[in-house]
Enzyme design. Sequence first.
Site, PDB file in Angstrom:
ATOM      1  N   HIS A  72       0.812  -1.217   0.000  1.00 44.62           N
ATOM      2  CA  HIS A  72       0.000   0.000   0.000  1.00 44.62           C
ATOM      3  C   HIS A  72       0.851   1.275   0.000  1.00 44.62           C
ATOM      4  CE1 HIS A  72       0.252   0.102   4.542  1.00 44.62           C
ATOM      5  NE2 HIS A  72       0.154   1.397   4.329  1.00 44.62           N
ATOM      6  N   ASP A 117       0.069  -7.485   1.578  1.00 46.61           N
ATOM      7  CA  ASP A 117       0.588  -6.121   1.678  1.00 46.61           C
ATOM      8  C   ASP A 117       2.119  -6.117   1.770  1.00 46.61           C
ATOM      9  OD1 ASP A 117       0.584  -3.397   1.788  1.00 46.61           O
ATOM     10  OD2 ASP A 117      -0.248  -3.234   3.812  1.00 46.61           O
ATOM     11  N   GLN A 203       0.573   5.863  11.489  1.00 44.38           N
ATOM     12  CA  GLN A 203       0.710   6.347  10.120  1.00 44.38           C
ATOM     13  C   GLN A 203       2.155   6.776   9.839  1.00 44.38           C
ATOM     14  OE1 GLN A 203      -2.347   6.057  11.273  1.00 44.38           O
ATOM     15  NE2 GLN A 203      -2.840   4.982   9.391  1.00 44.38           N
ATOM     16  N   GLY A 204       2.685   6.294   8.733  1.00 44.33           N
ATOM     17  CA  GLY A 204       4.066   6.604   8.363  1.00 44.33           C
ATOM     18  C   GLY A 204       5.047   5.502   8.752  1.00 44.33           C
ATOM     19  N   ASP A 205       4.608   4.591   9.589  1.00 46.26           N
ATOM     20  CA  ASP A 205       5.439   3.428   9.918  1.00 46.26           C
ATOM     21  C   ASP A 205       5.222   2.303   8.917  1.00 46.26           C
ATOM     22  OD1 ASP A 205       6.593   4.492  12.275  1.00 46.26           O
ATOM     23  OD2 ASP A 205       4.784   3.983  13.408  1.00 46.26           O
ATOM     24  N   SER A 206       4.164   2.415   8.139  1.00 44.53           N
ATOM     25  CA  SER A 206       3.822   1.376   7.172  1.00 44.53           C
ATOM     26  C   SER A 206       5.020   0.974   6.337  1.00 44.53           C
ATOM     27  CB  SER A 206       2.742   1.864   6.212  1.00 44.53           C
ATOM     28  OG  SER A 206       1.495   1.658   6.781  1.00 44.53           O
TER      29      SER A 206
END
Length: 257
Positions: A72, A117, A203-206
């Site tokens: 993603h 993912d 959010q942003g660690d993905s």
Amino acid sequence: MSTLATTLKRGLAVGAVALAAVSLQPAGASASPTPVVGGTRAAQGEFPFMVRLSMGCGGALYTQQIVLTAAHCVNGSGNNTSITATAGVVDLQSSSAIKVKSTKVLQAPGYNGQGKDWALIKLAKPINLPTLKIADTKAYDSGTFTVAGWGAAREGGAQQRYLLKATVPFVSDAACQAAYGDSLVPSDEICAGYDQGGTDTCQGDSGGPMFRRDDTNAWIQVGIVSWGEGCARAGYPGVYSEVSTFAADIRNAAAGL
Ligand code: ARG
């Protein structure tokens, strides 16, 4: 964790008082700054395989020239020179940061927004840093995991300049399904977090790795940061791609990249 939980509870208690007076204050706005949610600063060199990607995701060096991240985080597969990988530093603004552009992206075949993912990013040149091996059996899909990233330190919060780390315990598929129902793909996702919340990726660690020590005391990657309901909420663990499920696909895809 206990320190963090205490900090958050104190923060929330203060917040509740503040909310009584200022009802529009966003949740968590008054929580004390805690140096991922509930994390602490990683030391320089502690997780040398950690990569920050310019689209705002994390990743790990699978090889010195291939970053493993989340599907993603990318738009599809093919030649792609638009991504910059930053490595070798905990401080993204450090003058010693190693920055390398992408050449190609491979998004997991069949990725449609649920499960699968994972993605690979080929770099223009190798980065001379230790890589992170991936788990190819379920043997390490339990216990306590380490997560790290430059993502938000609280739900809705800003991206971080310095790499944060935290540890989170394994959550069973059954318990995770109780939270997420059919949104969870138990065969290819693995969950982690505390029942009471307080510590999580955000959010942003993905795309960044979830990892632990193997039998030889080496770091081994068991997960890829994928999603969750908010961040660090009680009853809602973090959801990670289960690397062991995809290990053979990742290995084959990397060999052809
Ligand atoms: N999807 C998020 C990202 O793009 C990661 C969210 C992780 N959430 C969580 N509660 N563990 O950065």
